[in-house]
Design a protein around this motif. Structure first.
Motif, PDB file in Angstrom:
ATOM      1  N   ASN A 154       0.820  -1.188   0.000  1.00 35.58           N
ATOM      2  CA  ASN A 154       0.000   0.000   0.000  1.00 35.58           C
ATOM      3  C   ASN A 154       0.866   1.255   0.000  1.00 35.58           C
ATOM      4  OD1 ASN A 154      -2.711   1.058   0.228  1.00 35.58           O
ATOM      5  ND2 ASN A 154      -2.001   1.860   2.174  1.00 35.58           N
TER       6      ASN A 154
ATOM      7  N   GLU B  25      -6.442  -2.024  -4.118  1.00 29.68           N
ATOM      8  CA  GLU B  25      -7.307  -3.208  -4.109  1.00 29.68           C
ATOM      9  C   GLU B  25      -8.291  -3.262  -5.273  1.00 29.68           C
ATOM     10  OE1 GLU B  25      -6.815  -5.715  -2.226  1.00 29.68           O
ATOM     11  OE2 GLU B  25      -5.450  -4.852  -0.748  1.00 29.68           O
ATOM     12  N   ALA B  26      -8.543  -2.140  -5.908  1.00 34.39           N
ATOM     13  CA  ALA B  26      -9.499  -2.158  -7.015  1.00 34.39           C
ATOM     14  C   ALA B  26      -8.948  -1.357  -8.196  1.00 34.39           C
ATOM     15  CB  ALA B  26     -10.842  -1.603  -6.558  1.00 34.39           C
TER      16      ALA B  26
ATOM     17  N   LYS C 132     -14.982   6.806  -3.931  1.00 38.28           N
ATOM     18  CA  LYS C 132     -13.726   7.434  -3.549  1.00 38.28           C
ATOM     19  C   LYS C 132     -14.001   8.918  -3.551  1.00 38.28           C
ATOM     20  CE  LYS C 132     -11.055   4.988  -6.521  1.00 38.28           C
ATOM     21  NZ  LYS C 132      -9.943   4.866  -7.447  1.00 38.28           N
TER      22      LYS C 132
ATOM     23  N   LYS D  61      -9.910   6.419   0.407  1.00 40.76           N
ATOM     24  CA  LYS D  61      -9.656   5.694  -0.836  1.00 40.76           C
ATOM     25  C   LYS D  61     -10.761   4.787  -1.366  1.00 40.76           C
ATOM     26  CE  LYS D  61      -4.698   5.841  -0.489  1.00 40.76           C
ATOM     27  NZ  LYS D  61      -3.529   5.140   0.004  1.00 40.76           N
TER      28      LYS D  61
ATOM     29  N   GLY E 236     -13.329  -0.678  -3.436  1.00 37.42           N
ATOM     30  CA  GLY E 236     -13.909  -1.355  -4.597  1.00 37.42           C
ATOM     31  C   GLY E 236     -13.935  -2.870  -4.428  1.00 37.42           C
ATOM     32  N   GLU E 237     -12.990  -3.400  -3.656  1.00 36.16           N
ATOM     33  CA  GLU E 237     -12.854  -4.848  -3.531  1.00 36.16           C
ATOM     34  C   GLU E 237     -13.987  -5.506  -2.744  1.00 36.16           C
ATOM     35  OE1 GLU E 237     -10.970  -2.498  -2.200  1.00 36.16           O
ATOM     36  OE2 GLU E 237     -10.012  -3.096  -0.324  1.00 36.16           O
TER      37      GLU E 237
ATOM     38  N   GLU F 139      -4.441   3.081   6.081  1.00 34.25           N
ATOM     39  CA  GLU F 139      -3.988   3.028   4.696  1.00 34.25           C
ATOM     40  C   GLU F 139      -5.120   3.386   3.724  1.00 34.25           C
ATOM     41  OE1 GLU F 139      -4.320   0.682   6.832  1.00 34.25           O
ATOM     42  OE2 GLU F 139      -5.675  -0.775   5.935  1.00 34.25           O
TER      43      GLU F 139
ATOM     44  N   SER G 286     -10.451  -9.712   2.775  1.00 36.10           N
ATOM     45  CA  SER G 286      -9.719  -9.016   1.722  1.00 36.10           C
ATOM     46  C   SER G 286     -10.613  -8.724   0.534  1.00 36.10           C
ATOM     47  CB  SER G 286      -8.526  -9.839   1.266  1.00 36.10           C
ATOM     48  OG  SER G 286      -8.968 -11.046   0.679  1.00 36.10           O
ATOM     49  N   ARG G 287     -11.598  -9.577   0.297  1.00 33.00           N
ATOM     50  CA  ARG G 287     -12.331  -9.446  -0.958  1.00 33.00           C
ATOM     51  C   ARG G 287     -13.666 -10.166  -0.851  1.00 33.00           C
ATOM     52  NH1 ARG G 287     -10.274  -7.612  -5.209  1.00 33.00           N
ATOM     53  NH2 ARG G 287      -8.284  -7.635  -4.150  1.00 33.00           N
TER      54      ARG G 287
ATOM     55  N   TYR H 151     -16.739 -11.585  -3.567  1.00 33.31           N
ATOM     56  CA  TYR H 151     -17.169 -11.655  -4.963  1.00 33.31           C
ATOM     57  C   TYR H 151     -18.362 -12.587  -5.108  1.00 33.31           C
ATOM     58  CZ  TYR H 151     -14.374 -15.982  -5.378  1.00 33.31           C
ATOM     59  OH  TYR H 151     -13.855 -17.235  -5.216  1.00 33.31           O
TER      60      TYR H 151
ATOM     61  N   MET I 239     -13.601 -13.833   1.299  1.00 30.98           N
ATOM     62  CA  MET I 239     -12.238 -14.325   1.503  1.00 30.98           C
ATOM     63  C   MET I 239     -11.622 -13.533   2.643  1.00 30.98           C
ATOM     64  SD  MET I 239     -11.115 -14.305  -2.481  1.00 30.98           S
ATOM     65  CE  MET I 239      -9.605 -15.220  -2.358  1.00 30.98           C
TER      66      MET I 239
END
Ligand code: SF4
Ligand code: SF4
Lengths: 295, 665
Positions: free
Chosen positions: A162, A171-172, B341, B348, B351-352, B405, B470-471, B473, B482
Motif C-alpha cells: 500500500n 485493491e481495485a 472514492k 480511498k 472497490g474490492e 492506509e 480481503s475481498r 465476490y 475471503m
C-alpha cells in the motif's frame, strides 16, 4: 531535456526477461519501437533480489536495488520496468530509504554512492496508460482486439504494498483494463484479479502453486474469459507453464492462453507473431487468435 | 513609570525541562520598567495565583506579564486573579513560552534565549495597555438547535422544559434522524420507534419549541447572546396549516416507484410523501424532482384529491430570520459509502468489497431497515436480490474505520455493539441460519455492553472470526468472503447468502459548509471540534455555540443523549444571566484621522462598523466618520489592517504596541 512527445526511458529488464520470459523482453522492445518510445538498457544492471533477498537480509535487498537505481541514472529518462516483482522492489527501496535516514546511510555506505531517491521508476503499464496516454495508444492500433475477452491479472505485487508503487488503487485497480479497452479488447469482471499465484513457491512448494493458480484459472474461466493477461514473468510461469499440470490434478480442461501485456498490445499495434514471441508460450494461443481472426 | 511584574511558570516540567526559568526571571528582571520577576512551579494553582496577588499589592505593580502556556488556556484565569488584586484585568498579558517555545525546541540554551525574547516583547506590549472597562451585552434567551435527530430532540426538550424558547431546524421533512431508522437498540433491545416516537411527539406539541422541518441554515450573524439566524424553509408544496395529514394525496399519486431514502432505498414511495408513517410533522412534501406536475405541468392529482386544499404548487422557499442567544449543533452522522472514492480527499474507497455492485452486500443501516417491523420487509430478513431468507450471513466490522492506509484512522465506536445486536436479531428471526462476524477487536466498554456482546456468542451462537476480509465476490447466487482467521493462522472462505458491512461513521455531508457559516472549527474528517477535549467537551471554541451527538465524533445513543443534555445545561447556564460580560478587546476609531472612506465597513466580518456624523457647534455637518459598535465588534483587527489613514486600532494590538514589540528584539 527530452522534447515533448518524444518518450525515452532507461530500461531495466530484470533476470527473468533475459531467461524464461524472453518473449516478454522481445515483445516489449518491439512494441516500444513500434510506438516510437526509446528504450536504452541500463548498462551492467543485475538482479534486484526479487522475493528471496528481502526475506534473508534487508540491507542486502535494499542495496541491490539501490545500486541498480544508481546505474540507471547514467541513462537519460525515467526507469522503465517490466517485471512486477522488480518494480515492487525498486519502488519499495526508494520508499524505505526515503523514510529512514539510518538505512539510507547504511546502504550508501554499502554501495559507496548516493541513492537516487527521486528518480521515477515506472512500470510499462504506467508508460502506456499515462506517459503515452490512452488516446495516443488508441491511435496506434491497427488491428483492434475486437471480440477477445481478456481476464486482466494483476497478481499481488503490481499495486502493493500500500502507498508504495502508487500505480493505481491498491485493491481495485483498473489500469490494465483501461489499456486493453484502448486497444479494442473486451475485459471480464472477475474475482481473482489480485490474488497470489504462489509466486516462487513454484520451486519449493509446487503444491501450493497448483492450488492457488488453479483458483485463478477457474475464476477467469467461469467469468467467461478467452485468455489471461499478465505483467509479471512469475505469474506467467505459474499460470502458463503449470497449466497442464493443474488441469491434470483437477481433472479439468482450461486451454487458457496466458499473454504478457506487451504481446496483446503489440498484436493490436500490428506486430507479427515472430516479433511477439508467441511461439514461446506453452499453452498454444494460435487456435484462439485464429478463431478471433487476430492472426 | 510602569512597575511591571513578570511571573514565569515551570508548568510542572513542561517548560522548565527545556527552558531555564530561573535565568529567564533573572534576565527579564533587569528590563526597564520591570519591578519584580519570579518563577514558580504551577502559576495557575492556588498558591501560584496567591503569589501573583501578593506581589501586586506588596510591590505596587502597575502591569503584569505571566509567562506560561497559551493564552487560550489560562488568560482568563490570570486576568481574574489580577482583578481580584485590584488591578484592571486588561493590564495583564501572557507570554506563551510553552507551545511557542519549550514544546517545540530541544536545545536548552537556545530555548531559554528565545523565552527571554518572548517575555521581553510582552513586557513592551503590556506597558502600553490601557485600562479597559468591561462591556456588557444583553442575552436573547432563545436557543437554536440544528438537527432533529435524537441529539437535537433531547437538547431542544431540555432547554424548552427549562422555560426557554427553542427553534429546532431539521433538513429532512421529518425529525427523528437515524435513530428513527433503527430496529432495536443495544444493550437492552428495546425498539427504537417505541422510545423515539413519543419524544418526537413531545417536540411537536411543546409550547416553547418552534419546529422547522425541510429547512436549512442559510446564514448566521452576530455573537454569543445575540445571533441572527436566517433559516431557509424549503417549499414543501403543501400548506402545513391546512393539511390534516389524512394521506389521501399519497395513495392517489400516480408516481409510485421512487426509492425511499428512509428505507435505504429498499422500499418505494410516491412523489408526494412523508418519509415514514410516524413522521413528525405528518405533513407530506412534494419531491419536485420526481413529481410529474413539476416535470411536465400535467397531473395535479394530489391537489384535486386534497379535501382541505392544502396542496400548493406555487409555494416558494421562505427565508426567516430568528434572533437567538445560543446555538446547539446536532447534525449527526452519515455512513461511509465505501464504493465511493470521495474526490479531493485522502479517503480511498473499497472497490474490492463490491458494495453497490453485489446487491446482497449491504451496510448496517440497511440491515436495520430489514430487521425493523416498520421496514420494507415488515421485519423479515430477506435478500434484496431475490427475496430469499439468507441462511449464511457474514458481518464484517471495521469497514473503513481504523484503516489508516485507506484514509480513516479513527474507531467508529458503535459497530462492535450493533453488529452483536444484528447477530441476535438475525438469530431470533432465522432460527436455522448461521451468522459469522469478522472483527479486529471487540470494543465494548459501555455499561452492560460486554455482557451483551458475550451473549451474542454464547447464547445466540454467532461465530466470531478474528481477522479481516480481503475481498468479496459473487459466485452464482452466493457471495464468497475471503478472509483470514489470525487466531488460528489460516485463510478462510465462506460462501454467504448475505454480507453486512459495518461501514465507518462519518459526519453528515456538508458539515464543513455549515461549520463555515457558524464560524466553528472542524477536524480533517469534518467532525466538529470541541473547545477542549477533556474539560470543555460540549462547547465550541466560538462562544455561544455548543455541540451534541455524532457531529462531534462517532457516538452511540446513550452518549449522544448525555451530551445533548450537557449542551442544554450549558445553554441554560448562559441564559441564567440577563447580561453577558464581553471582552473589551475591540476596535476604536480615531475620528480626527478618519477620512470616511469606509473600507473598514466593507471588510468587517461582524458588521460592526457604523456611520457617525460629526457636526460643529452650529450643527453643521463637518464629516461622516466610521464608528465601531463595541457590542458587535469581534476584535479580529481586519479593519486596522485595512484602514488607509491608520485611524482605527484594536485595543491591546495597536501599531504602537506591535512596533514596540518588534523593537525589543
Ligand atoms: S390530502 Fe391534503 S390534507 Fe391530506 S395529507 Fe395530503 S396534503 Fe394533507
Ligand atoms: S402533482 Fe401528481 S406527481 Fe406530483 S405529487 Fe401530486 S400527485 Fe404526485
Amino acid at each position: 531535456m527530452t522534447p515533448k512527445n518524444i518518450l525515452k526511458y532507461a530500461y531495466y529488464p530484470g533476470c527473468s526477461l533475459h531467461a524464461s520470459a524472453g518473449e516478454y523482453d522481445l515483445s516489449t522492445r518491439e512494441l516500444f519501437k513500434k510506438l516510437n518510445i526509446g528504450l536504452t538498457e541500463v548498462p551492467d544492471w543485475f538482479c534486484c533480489g526479487a522475493t528471496p533477498a528481502h526475506n534473508v537480509d534487508e540491507l542486502l535487498s535494499l542495496s541491490l536495488c539501490a545500486k541498480n537505481l544508481e546505474l540507471a541514472e547514467q541513462v537519460d529518462g525515467d526507469l522503465a520496468v517490466a517485471c512486477a516483482a522488480c518494480f515492487s522492489r525498486l519502488k519499495t527501496t526508494q520508499h524505505v530509504l526515503g523514510e529512514s535516514d539510518v538505512k539510507r546511510k547504511q546502504v550508501e555506505k554499502a554501495i559507496d554512492a548516493p541513492v537516487p531517491l527521486n528518480g521515477n521508476v515506472k512500470h510499462l503499464l504506467d508508460i502506456l496508460a499515462r506517459d503515452l496516454g490512452l488516446e495516443r495508444l488508441e491511435q496506434a492500433v491497427t488491428k483492434p482486439l475486437a471480440g477477445l475477452k481478456v481476464a486482466c491479472y494483476y497478481g499481488c505485487l503490481l499495486t502493493r504494498p500500500n502507498d508504495v508503487p502508487n500505480l493505481d488503487c491498491v485493491e481495485a485497480p483498473t489500469i490494465m483494463e483501461d489499456v486493453l479497452k484502448a486497444v479494442g479488447a473486451e475485459t471480464v469482471a472477475w474475482s481473482h484479479r489480485l490474488e497470489c499465484c504462489g509466486a516462487n513457491f513454484t520451486l519449493s512448494r509446487p503444491g501450493v502453486v497448483v492450488q492457488l493458480s488453479h483458483a485463478i484459472l477457474d475464476s477467469a474461466k467461469s467469468a467467461g474469459a478467452d485468455c489471461i493477461m499478465v505483467a509479471c514473468p512469475l505469474c506467467h510461469g505459474n499460470l502458463d507453464i503449470r497449466q497442464k499440470e493443474i488441469e491434470g490434478v483437477y481433472s479439468t480442461q482450461y486451454a487458457m492462453p496466458v499473454f504478457y501485456i506487451t504481446q496483446l498490445v503489440g498484436l493490436a499495434a500490428g506486430l507479427g507473431a515472430d516479433k511477439l514471441g508467441l511461439d514461446a508460450l506453452i499453452v498454444n494461443p494460435m487456435p484462439l487468435l485464429k478463431q478471433k481472426q487476430l492472426l | 513609570m510602569s512597575r511591571i511584574g513578570v511571573f514565569i511558570c515551570h508548568c510542572g516540567e513542561n517548560i522548565s525541562r527545556t527552558v531555564d526559568v530561573e535565568r529567564v526571571a533573572a534576565q527579564v528582571g533587569t528590563l526597564p520598567g520591570v519591578a519584580f520577576s519570579t518563577d514558580y512551579k504551577y502559576m495557575c494553582s492556588d498558591p501560584g495565583q496567591g503569589l501573583l496577588k501578593k506581589a501586586i499589592q506588596e510591590q505596587r505593580l502597575s502591569h503584569v506579564v505571566v509567562a506560561a502556556c497559551s493564552p487560550r488556556m489560562h488568560e482568563k484565569t490570570f486576568r481574574k486573579a489580577v482583578e481580584s488584586a485590584g488591578l484592571n484585568p486588561f493590564l495583564c498579558e501572557m507570554a506563551n513560552i510553552r507551545e511557542h517555545c519549550s514544546w517545540v525546541h530541544e536545545d536548552r540554551d537556545e530555548a531559554t534565549a528565545k523565552a527571554i525574547e518572548i517575555v521581553g516583547m510582552m513586557v513592551e506590549r503590556v506597558k502600553k495597555n490601557r485600562v479597559l472597562p468591561t462591556i456588557t451585552v444583553p442575552v436573547t434567551k432563545r436557543s437554536l438547535v440544528i438537527g432533529g435527530g435524537i441529539a437535537g430532540i433531547q437538547a431542544a426538550l431540555d432547554i424548552a422544559d427549562a422555560g426557554h424558547e427553542v427553534v429546532l431546524v431539521e433538513r429532512e421533512p421529518s425529525i427523528g434522524g437515524h435513530m428513527a431508522q433503527l430496529s432495536e437498540t443495544f444493550p437492552t433491545l428495546d425498539c427504537s420507534q417505541c422510545i423515539m416516537t413519543p419524544k418526537m411527539v413531545d417536540v411537536a406539541n411543546h409550547p416553547r419549541i418552534k419546529l422547522y422541518t425541510y429547512a436549512e441554515i442559510e446564514h448566521v450573524e452576530g455573537y454569543i447572546g445575540n445571533f441572527q439566524v436566517t433559516v431557509r424553509k424549503k417549499a414543501r408544496s403543501v400548506d402545513e396549516d391546512k393539511c390534516t395529514g389524512c394521506g389521501v394525496c399519497m395513495t392517489k399519486c400516480p408516481v409510485k416507484k421512487i426509492p425511499n431514502k428512509f428505507d435505504q432505498n429498499l422500499g418505494m414511495r410516491p412523489a408526494i410523501y412523508v418519509p415514514f408513517p410516524q413522521a413528525v410533522p405528518n405533513t407530506p412534501v412534494i419531491d419536485r424532482e420526481n413529481c410529474t406536475k413539476f416535470k411536465t405541468g400535467k397531473c395535479g392529482v394530489c391537489q384535486k384529491v386534497c379535501g382541505p386544499g392544502a396542496v400548493d404548487y406555487e409555494q416558494e422557499d421562505q427565508l426567516i430570520v430568528e434572533p437567538v442567544g445560543a446555538i446547539v449543533v446536532a447534525t449527526g452522522f452519515d455512513l461511509y459509502s465505501i464504493e465511493e472514492k470521495p474526490k479531493g480527499s485522502a479517503i480511498k474507497g473499497y472497490g474490492e468489497f463490491g458494495h453497490g455492485k453485489i446487491p446482497d452486500v449491504i451496510d448496517g443501516m440497511t440491515f436495520e431497515r430489514l430487521a425493523s417491523a416498520s421496514g420494507p420487509t415488515g421485519g423479515k430478513i430477506l435478500r434484496p436480490s431475490d427475496g430469499r431468507e439468507p441462511k449464511q450471513i457474514v458481518f464484517i466490522q471495521c469497514v473503513g474505520s481504523r484503516a489508516r492506509e485507506k484514509g480513516i484512522s479513527y474507531c467508529s465506536k458503535i459497530c462492535c455493539m450493533y453488529t452483536a445486536k444484528h447477530t441476535m436479531l438475525y438469530h431470533h428471526k432465522v432460527h436455522d441460519g448461521q451468522a459469522y462476524v469478522f472483527f479486529m477487536d471487540a470494543r465494548t466498554p459501555g455499561k452492560s455492553y460486554d455482557e451483551f456482546w458475550r451473549r451474542s456468542i454464547e447464547e445466540e451462537e454467532a461465530v466470531y472470526i478474528r481477522g479481516m476480509v480481503s475481498r468479496l465476490y459473487q459466485k452464482g447466487n452466493k457471495i464468497v468472503v475471503m478472509g483470514s482467521d489470525i487466531a488460528v493462522g489460516v485463510q478462510v472462505e465462506i460462501e454467504a447468502d448475505m454480507v453486512v458491512l459495518a461501514t465507518a461513521v462519518q459526519p453528515q455531508k456538508g458539515a464543513d459548509t455549515l461549520a463555515q457559516k457558524l464560524g466553528i472549527s472542524y477536524d480533517k474528517y469534518h467532525f466538529y471540534s470541541e473547545a477542549h477535549a477533556k474539560l470543555r467537551p460540549v462547547e465550541c471554541a466560538t462562544a455561544g455555540i455548543y455541540l451534541a451527538g455524532a457531529c462531534q465524533g462517532p457516538k452511540d445513543i446513550p452518549d449522544t443523549v448525555s451530551q445533548a443534555s450537557a449542551a442544554a445545561a450549558k445553554v441554560m447556564t448562559l441564559f441564567a444571566k440577563d447580561k453577558l460580560e464581553r471582552e473589551p478587546i475591540v476596535a476604536r476609531v480615531r475620528e480626527a484621522g478618519c477620512v470616511g472612506c469606509f473600507y473598514c465597513q466593507k471588510v468587517c466580518p461582524y458588521g460592526a462598523v457604523e456611520e457617525k456624523e460629526i457636526r460643529d457647534r452650529q450643527g453643521n455637518l463637518v464629516k461622516v466618520v466610521a464608528y465601531v459598535n463595541p457590542g458587535v465588534c469581534g476584535g479580529c483587527g481586519t479593519c486596522q489592517a485595512t484602514c488607509p489613514s491608520k485611524s482605527v486600532e484594536l485595543d491591546g494590538y495597536t501599531d504602537e504596541q506591535i512596533v514596540a514589540m518588534i523593537e525589543s528584539l
